[in-house]
Every structure is written in C-alpha cells, then in structure tokens.
Design a protein around this motif. Structure first.
Motif, PDB file in Angstrom:
ATOM      1  N   LEU A 142       0.864  -1.113   0.134  1.00 59.53           N
ATOM      2  CA  LEU A 142      -0.124  -0.104  -0.095  1.00 59.53           C
ATOM      3  C   LEU A 142       1.019   1.088  -0.106  1.00 59.53           C
ATOM      4  O   LEU A 142       1.769   1.361   0.901  1.00 59.53           O
ATOM      5  CB  LEU A 142      -0.887  -0.074   1.230  1.00 59.53           C
ATOM      6  CG  LEU A 142      -1.735   1.169   1.298  1.00 59.53           C
ATOM      7  CD1 LEU A 142      -3.035   1.076   0.336  1.00 59.53           C
ATOM      8  CD2 LEU A 142      -2.561   1.391   2.595  1.00 59.53           C
ATOM      9  N   THR A 161       0.886   4.994   0.352  1.00 59.17           N
ATOM     10  CA  THR A 161       0.042   6.280   0.797  1.00 59.17           C
ATOM     11  C   THR A 161       0.834   7.492   0.404  1.00 59.17           C
ATOM     12  O   THR A 161       2.140   7.543   0.734  1.00 59.17           O
ATOM     13  CB  THR A 161      -0.514   6.184   2.292  1.00 59.17           C
ATOM     14  OG1 THR A 161       0.948   5.813   3.062  1.00 59.17           O
ATOM     15  CG2 THR A 161      -1.514   5.379   2.543  1.00 59.17           C
ATOM     16  N   PHE A 208      -4.123   6.932  -2.040  1.00 60.97           N
ATOM     17  CA  PHE A 208      -3.418   5.791  -1.758  1.00 60.97           C
ATOM     18  C   PHE A 208      -3.388   4.677  -3.207  1.00 60.97           C
ATOM     19  O   PHE A 208      -4.105   5.088  -4.024  1.00 60.97           O
ATOM     20  CB  PHE A 208      -4.218   4.911  -0.859  1.00 60.97           C
ATOM     21  CG  PHE A 208      -5.522   4.428  -1.187  1.00 60.97           C
ATOM     22  CD1 PHE A 208      -5.613   3.111  -1.754  1.00 60.97           C
ATOM     23  CD2 PHE A 208      -6.652   5.156  -1.179  1.00 60.97           C
ATOM     24  CE1 PHE A 208      -6.741   2.773  -2.040  1.00 60.97           C
ATOM     25  CE2 PHE A 208      -7.850   4.723  -1.529  1.00 60.97           C
ATOM     26  CZ  PHE A 208      -7.798   3.394  -2.103  1.00 60.97           C
ATOM     27  N   LEU A 266      -3.066   0.580  -3.976  1.00 58.63           N
ATOM     28  CA  LEU A 266      -2.711  -0.763  -3.689  1.00 58.63           C
ATOM     29  C   LEU A 266      -2.173  -1.671  -4.644  1.00 58.63           C
ATOM     30  O   LEU A 266      -2.865  -1.624  -5.834  1.00 58.63           O
ATOM     31  CB  LEU A 266      -3.860  -1.550  -2.972  1.00 58.63           C
ATOM     32  CG  LEU A 266      -3.729  -2.928  -2.495  1.00 58.63           C
ATOM     33  CD1 LEU A 266      -3.046  -2.919  -1.208  1.00 58.63           C
ATOM     34  CD2 LEU A 266      -5.328  -3.352  -2.287  1.00 58.63           C
ATOM     35  N   VAL A 275       1.409  -5.129   2.720  1.00 57.47           N
ATOM     36  CA  VAL A 275       0.157  -5.543   3.122  1.00 57.47           C
ATOM     37  C   VAL A 275      -0.104  -6.817   3.382  1.00 57.47           C
ATOM     38  O   VAL A 275       0.354  -7.792   2.482  1.00 57.47           O
ATOM     39  CB  VAL A 275      -0.970  -5.118   2.303  1.00 57.47           C
ATOM     40  CG1 VAL A 275      -2.569  -5.480   2.678  1.00 57.47           C
ATOM     41  CG2 VAL A 275      -0.918  -3.688   1.806  1.00 57.47           C
TER      42      VAL A 275
END
Lengths: 473, 107
Positions: B4, B6, B72, B74, B104
């Motif tokens: 992830l 951010t 964000f 992923l 993650v």
C-alpha cells in the motif's frame, strides 16, 4: 557491497516490469523473438555493469529500451552493410551502392503511437504458438512475458534449470524455422490461437494453485504471474468474452488462497472453508471481469461457464446458501463443451447436491470405465460421500479406503482414512449428532440469526465427524 | 505480495500535464495487472478514539494539511524492489512530496 546487491535487485525488478515491452518492441524491429530477447539481455547485462557504480537512472525502463534498441540498430546496420557488400561483389562494380543505405533507419524503426500494446499481444500469440509443445509455450511465456529466469521457471515447475534452458532454446529455434510471423492472427485463426494463449495462462495458474503449501514461494507466485498475464490480456483483447471469463475464474479461485489450508497445512475443502478469509477484493475483481465477459457477448465458452460456477460459490454467504441447482445447470452446459473426466466428476457432485445423492451417484458411476480416473482418488471419494448419504455405509467405507490408497497428499490420505473408519462404525443406537442438532435447531423459540449461526457451526462439526461431500477446493 | 502506498497531500495544484501523465501511468499499471485499487482521500476525515471503553468521534482536520494522507494505491508486485520502482515513477510524475510504502499482509 550492499549497494551492489541492492542495485542488482533493482535491475531485476525493473527487468521483470519492463522486459516484455522491450522484447516485444525489438521483435517488431528484428522479426525474430530469439534475437530480440538476446538483444534485450545485452541491455540487461549493460545495466548490471553500469548501475551499481553510476546509480539507477531516473527512468530505468527507458534506459534499457534505448540500449537494447541501439544494439538492434547496430545489428541491422551491420547486416545491411554485409548484404550490400555481397551485392557489390555480385555486381562487381557496385555503382548503386549507397553507403547511406540505412539513413532513416531510426525513424523506420520508431513505433507508431499505440504500437506497444499491439506488440505485447503479438508477443503473447508468438509465445503460445500452436507449433510449440505445451511445455515450451509455458516456459517461453514465463520467460518473454514474465521476465522469469530459467532458474525461477525450473523451481516453479520442479524441473532442472538446464531442461528449461534447452526447452526455451528449442522453442526459439522452432519459431525461427517455422517462420512464425510477428503478426496478429487472421480472423479465421483467432479463436484457435487465443485458446492456445488462454490454455497456457490457466496452466501456469494451476501449477501455482495446485501447490497448497507455502514452503516454496515460487509456486504460489505462479498464480500471480498468471493473473498478471490474464489481466494484461484482458486489456489487449477487450472484446473476447473468454479472456474475461478466464480472468474472472482466476481472480475468484485466487480469492480463496488463504482459506484453502488449515493450520497444519492440511487441505480444506471449498465447502468447509472459512469464507471470512476469502479475499473480497479479488472476488469483486472477479465479478467485474464476469460483467465484462457478458458485455463482450456471444455464447458462453468453457472459461465463462467455469467462472460462472465460481461466481455462484463466491456469492453464497455460507456453504449452505450455495445455489446448487444453478451450479448443476452450469455444469450441464459445461460438460457439453468440455467433457473431461474431472468436469464430469464435479458435475456428479453438483447434481448430487442439487437433485439428490442417487442422481449424483448415477453420474459418478458412468465414470468408472474412464481410464483417466482409474487412479484419481476423488472418484472413489465422491462415490463414498454419495453412498454414505444413501445410507450404504459398508460400500462407502470401502470407497473411502480406496480413495485413501490413491491420495498422494499425506494430509488428504489421513482425512480419508478417518472418514473410512467413521463410515465403518456401527449405526449408533442412541441419538446421533445430526438428529440432535436438527431437533435443537427446529426449536420454535430460536430466531433466524441464531439458527443460522448455530446451524453453521453444527453442520461444520457434523461434516468434520463424517458427513457431507468431498469437494474440490 | 501487496504494497500500500500512501502519499501525503501536496499543496501544488495539479495541471493538465500532470493529469495526462498520471492517467497514462494508472492505465499502464491497471493493464499490466499491478494496480488493484487506488483513490484520493478527503482532507480531514473523521477520527474515532477509544479510551477506557469510551469511544469518541471527532471531525477533522487534525493535522497540518501537508501531513495528512491525500491518496493511496494498492499494488500487487513480485518484490519490494518492484514496489519501490513503481513508487519512484509515481513520485517522478507528481513532483515534490512524500509517499510511504508498506507491505500488506493477507486477509
């Protein structure tokens, strides 16, 4: 030292992200996959030499592409000069020999905008070309589109590295000898060529998925590799329903990865999996791919049907809510397109759930003569379950034992032996757990959520103690 | 493996060029199966705090705008280095600022 190692790992990462595009672009230039890959590898070697000292360039992908292209241009120039020289000798005087023959070569080789995507699709069709044996298609696809090394491929397929090297070299030779063009297939050829690509992608996925234990990271990584190839293919060929069907099937199967094994690494059947551990993100992606398959239209093919079955399972909030009638109907359609023994066996399970154990048993019995299933433990396993549900426990025990003898996985064998022992136990004279559970659940004072919550637990317990079907994970 | 990323909100307003470049980048990542989900986040947000069994709900903003997470992504990659490489490309497009990459772990 660490810096050198870090740089090498960065080079490897960049290579895996970029190699397919580089090889695809170069193949269009030199019309030879083998040569293109060789040139791209030269660029990789240059990066390994230069980056640890000079640092990784700002745009490493562009750097690699530029170096590889430069080498390709040099190579083409050299060949053209050589050809010209031969021509000169032939014509003796060589009046029209033009030393600037290759003027404009760079422009000539410059791709049209958007060519990159088409090149990637062409590269997939070449790697999965039907002139190659299946193993070669798989190895070449992992190499050219996944950027995997021979060692990584060998580890994933549990074979020797030299065997993979030989396989890839032979594949490149065959492609050159057969003059396989770097073209998109003609419309009349498209379906067959595409199914060859889909077969390779699904094979890679299954090779990773079949390995339940996480000991060897390379094998589960094959699932990701296949998903990545499938997602890429879905963008490159968005109008093909079967491509989206395959992506949906793989996304939904991959969503169950975490739930497929128990704490001791034992396999957990689909029916008994903790659905809370299914990856909802992948399930949603699978549903979205299914919608795209429907938008693409046409009669559903084998991947769309298998994906539809996977969707049915994924939509059931609990195992008991599974729409077995819908699944059995999908299997009826699938078995017409793909009458493989395994599909027919799964259909027997679904029909056994939807239309009663006798209907399932009739279908399973038809498979007895099939030589492909002679040594397949799931056939006696499925029959045992159905016999047990019909109350024929002595026969069920024999079938569980047969299944245990055939099972290759230790945990699975232990599970089947336990079921055999339970089936052999004499009918208890007192109350059975099943009866007690049913009586408990039908008490009028229980509300619906309580019945659902207790029911789930009790049924799971019942199954663990020897009830319910054997079902693929 | 999944990472992830951010990114802290930036105070430079995006121009057309950035939008176009970012669009291409996101398209490419989605096509290659790397990008699983991405999005921008509302500045501020709502904070839930539990202390001694008591749960307090407070509306934001809570920090300097430049310290708040603004978006964000992923991604599914084969190695940490791949994630870093993708992060690098992202930073090269958006310009000055900070992103954080975290692995993650599964569901």
């Amino acid at each position: 030292m660490t810096r050198v190692r870090d740089a090498h790992r960065t080079v490897d990462a960049v290579w895996k992200l970029e190699s397919a595009r580089i090889v695809a672009a170069l193949t269009r230039m030199v019309h030879d996959v083998g040569l293109a890959e060789e040139l791209a590898q030269d660029a990789l070697v240059a990066a390994l030499e230069q980056w640890p000292a000079a640092g990784v360039p700002d745009n490493p992908g562009a750097w690699l592409t530029a170096v590889a292209k430069r080498r390709a241009v040099d190579r083409i120039r050299r060949e053209r000069r050589l050809a010209a020289r031969h021509q000169q000798i032939a014509h003796d005087l060589g009046r029209d020999l033009d030393v600037d023959r290759d003027r404009g070569l760079d422009e000539e080789l410059d791709p049209a905008p958007g060519a990159g995507q088409d090149d990637l699709l062409r590269l997939m069709f070449v790697s999965c070309h039907p002139v190659l044996p299946t193993e070669a298609r798989v190895a070449l696809t992992l190499r050219l589109l996944g950027g995997l090394t021979a060692a990584e491929t060998a580890r994933a397929f549990l074979t020797g590295e030299q065997a993979v090297v030989r396989r890839i070299a032979a594949a490149k030779r065959t492609l050159a000898e057969e003059n396989v063009a770097f073209d998109l297939p003609a419309p009349e050829e498209l379906a067959a060529r595409l199914s060859s690509v889909l077969e390779v992608v699904y094979l890679i996925f299954n090779e990773g998925y079949a390995a339940t234990s996480g000991d060897d990271l390379m094998r589960p990584a094959l699932c990701h590799e296949a998903l990545r190839l499938g997602r890429l293919l879905a963008t490159l060929a968005p109008g093909e329903a079967e491509v989206h069907g395959l992506v949906a099937l793989m996304e939904i199967q991959a969503s169950r990865s975490a739930a497929r094994t128990g704490p001791a690494g034992e396999p957990v059947l689909l029916h008994e999996q903790n659905r809370g551990r299914w990856d909802q993100l992948l399930i949603r992606r699978g549903f979205a791919a299914m919608l795209r398959a429907r938008e693409a239209g046409g009669p559903p093919g084998p991947y769309v049907l298998q994906a539809a079955i996977a969707v049915c399972h994924a939509q059931a909030r609990t195992a008991e809510e599974t729409d077995w009638a819908g699944i059995a109907a999908l299997y009826d359609a699938l078995v017409r397109l793909l009458p493989t023994p395994v599909v027919r066996l799964n259909r027997a399970v679904a029909v056994g759930m939807a239309r009663g154990p006798q209907a399932g048993l009739d279908l399973a019995d038809e498979l007895h003569a099939d030589p492909h299933l002679q040594d397949y433990h799931l056939l006696p396993g499925v029959r045992a379950d159905l016999l047990l549900r019909l109350g024929r426990s002595a026969e069920a025990r024999r079938e569980f034992e047969r299944a245990a003898d055939l099972a290759r996985n230790v945990a699975e064998r232990a599970f089947l032996r336990r079921r055999a022992a339970e089936a052999a136990a004499p009918e208890p004279s007192g109350t059975t757990l099943g009866d007690a559970a049913r009586r408990f659940l039908t008490r009028p004072e229980l509300d619906a959520p309580t019945v659902r919550a207790y029911g789930q637990t009790l049924r799971r317990l019942g199954r663990t103690l020897g009830e319910g079907p054997c079902w693929r994970r | 493996m999944r990472y992830l990323m951010t990114s802290l909100a930036s105070d430079t307003a995006p121009d057309d060029k950035l939008f176009a470049e970012m669009g291409r980048f996101i398209e490419e990542l989605t096509a290659s199966g790397v990008l699983l989900a991405t999005g921008g986040l509302e500045p501020g947000g709502v904070r839930l705090t539990s202390s001694g069994g008591e749960i307090t709900v407070t509306d934001g903003p809570f920090a300097e705008a430049r310290e708040a997470v603004g978006g964000f992504a992923l991604v599914e990659v084969r190695s940490k280095e791949e994630a870093v490489e993708l992060g690098r490309r992202f930073r090269a497009i958006v310009g000055d600022g900070v992103s954080v990459l975290q692995q993650v772990f599964g569901p």
